[in-house]
Structure formats: structure tokens, C-alpha cells
Design a protein around this motif. Sequence first.
Motif, short mmCIF file in Angstrom:
data_model
loop_
_atom_site.label_atom_id
_atom_site.label_comp_id
_atom_site.label_asym_id
_atom_site.label_seq_id
_atom_site.Cartn_x
_atom_site.Cartn_y
_atom_site.Cartn_z
N ASN A 51 40.75 42.19 43.26
CA ASN A 51 41.63 41.04 43.03
C ASN A 51 41.14 40.18 41.87
O ASN A 51 41.94 39.66 41.09
CB ASN A 51 41.70 40.16 44.29
N ILE A 52 39.81 40.04 41.77
CA ILE A 52 39.25 39.22 40.69
C ILE A 52 39.55 39.86 39.34
O ILE A 52 39.94 39.18 38.39
CB ILE A 52 37.73 39.02 40.89
N PHE A 77 43.27 39.37 38.58
CA PHE A 77 43.51 37.98 38.21
C PHE A 77 43.03 37.72 36.78
O PHE A 77 43.76 37.14 35.96
CB PHE A 77 42.78 37.06 39.21
N LEU A 111 45.40 39.43 34.23
CA LEU A 111 46.67 38.70 34.09
C LEU A 111 46.49 37.41 33.29
O LEU A 111 47.28 37.11 32.39
CB LEU A 111 47.25 38.37 35.47
N LEU A 112 45.43 36.66 33.62
CA LEU A 112 45.13 35.41 32.91
C LEU A 112 44.99 35.66 31.41
O LEU A 112 45.58 34.98 30.57
CB LEU A 112 43.81 34.83 33.42
N THR A 155 37.33 33.04 34.03
CA THR A 155 37.12 34.48 34.27
C THR A 155 35.63 34.81 34.29
O THR A 155 35.16 35.56 35.15
CB THR A 155 37.84 35.34 33.21
#
Length: 304
Positions: free
Chosen positions: A23-24, A27, A30-31, A142
Motif C-alpha cells: 500500500n505504501i 500510495f 500515485l502521489l 514518500t
Amino acid sequence: MHHHPHEHHHTDKHHHTPKDYGNIFAFGILLNLSFVAIEAFYGWTTHSLALLADAGHNLSDVLGLLLAWSAFWLAKRKGTTHYTYGWRKASILAALINSMILLVAMGAMAWEAIQRLQQPQPIASLTIIWVATCGLVINGVTAWLFMHDSKHDINLRGAFLHMAADALVSLGVIMTGVLYYYVGWTWLDSITSLIIAVVIIIGTWGLLKQSLSLTIDAVPDHIDLEKVHQFLLQQTNIKQVHDLHIWALSSSEVALTAHLVMTELPNDDRFVYTISEQLEHLFAIQHCTLQLVQHALKAALYHQ
């Protein structure tokens, strides 16, 4: 029983690798993709070569994250009869490729900075400050997500370094924009870029060396082979230790094999089990294979 290797694998209680990083990674990707889109848009509308170049550089970060993610996913796959260790080594290769990409990117940035020093360009400072602030937040967040486990997993360290490098670049761009806005020094942009490139190259060099040595099965940096050797010699009935090998199975798992020459062989597996527990507890070696040989048979085995 006397000549068979004692295998010992057990659950990795002290296993360092992170909870689910899937998930990290998703994420972070996407960021960073959304940031690339923002940068490319503003770079296009303000005709800023610096922003377009940075969008390209941030796209290489997305690739770096994808690389680390896929290696992380591959490393968790079970072994097959052909790939008996599975794809664990992929995580070390990803760290190696990531560090190489980062070095090339920074080399290109330094070269570009030297070119621009010869003919400084005016900067659309307000737009650049705004976009770079976005970059600082996104890359900073991030990098922070990967920071905790980056100490003992070089694949995650590669991802962390990539993001931290970018946060630094964004910080440099903000400072340049602000100073340019107030002082008007056109050469500042190039000097900041050069300093950042040098800092990141120095930081990445260690990762490159470490991932390269693990790729060729060197003993991981955090393990002292001599101490492991001494530890094994101190155990009951162990006379000599031969063929001691310690290597990284993946960016977070270590394996060991050794021949232990004993004055007397143990009656059950408790001896091997206890040593394996100790090796994991003291040295974070999760997978060990020990072959026990009786001292009297040593001459036949080692001096053929």
C-alpha cells in the motif's frame, strides 16, 4: 543420521522486513505521478525548461518506486523446483539498479547545471517556488514512509534515498526561487543544482557498493564473520568449523551454511535448533544449514 546435514528453518520471529509495504508503494507512486502531471503542465504553460526537466526526473522516481515495489513483491513469492530460493535476490538487484539510475540522473543534472552556468536563464520564480513546494511535501512524505525500515533493507533504502534526494532537490529549487525573486542572481540555480547533485552522489555511492557486494554474495555489512566463527567454536563439543558461508538471500534475509567438526555428535536435534535460535537472536541470521561431522571421521572427509 551421522552424515546427513541438519537443516533448520523456522519462523522468522525477528524478521526485519516490514509489514505490508504494498500500500505504501502504491500510495507513493500515485502521489509522485500526480506531481509529475502538475509539473509537466506548469512547465509547459510557463515555458520553463527547469520544470519540464524536473518532471522528467520525477518520472524516473516513479520508475524507481515501481522497481522497488516489484522486487518487494517478487521477493515474497515462493520458490520453485527451478528457482529454489524464489525471487528473493530481486530485492538486492533492485537496490543496485536504483542506485545506478540515481547516479546517472544526478550526473546528468550536474552536467546540465555546468552547461547553464555558461548561459544563465531568467526564472519564472513564483511558479517554480509553488511547484517545488508541492514537490518538497510529496517527496518528503514518500521518503518518510520508507524511512523506518530503510536501515535494514537496502531495497527500501534505495526507495528512501531516491525520495530524499528529490526532497533535497525541491528544497534547493525553493531556495533558488526565493533568492532569485529578491536578489536576481541567475547563476544561483546552477550552483544549487551542482551542490545537490554532489551530495546525492556521495549518499548513493554507499548503496551502490553495498548492493553490488550483496549481488556477488559477500557477507552483509552488519555481520562480523569472525564473531560468528568464534561463537560456533564456543559451543559444546565443537572442535573445528569448516566451510562457513554467510550471504544475503534478499535485501532483508541472511543465510548461513557450515560444517561443524564435533568430538561427539548430539543424540537429538535440540543442539542444532538451539544454535539456529542463537544465530538468529545474536546475528539476525534467519536461515542456517549445519552439517555435523564426528571428529574421528574428519581425516577421511577433509584430507582425501
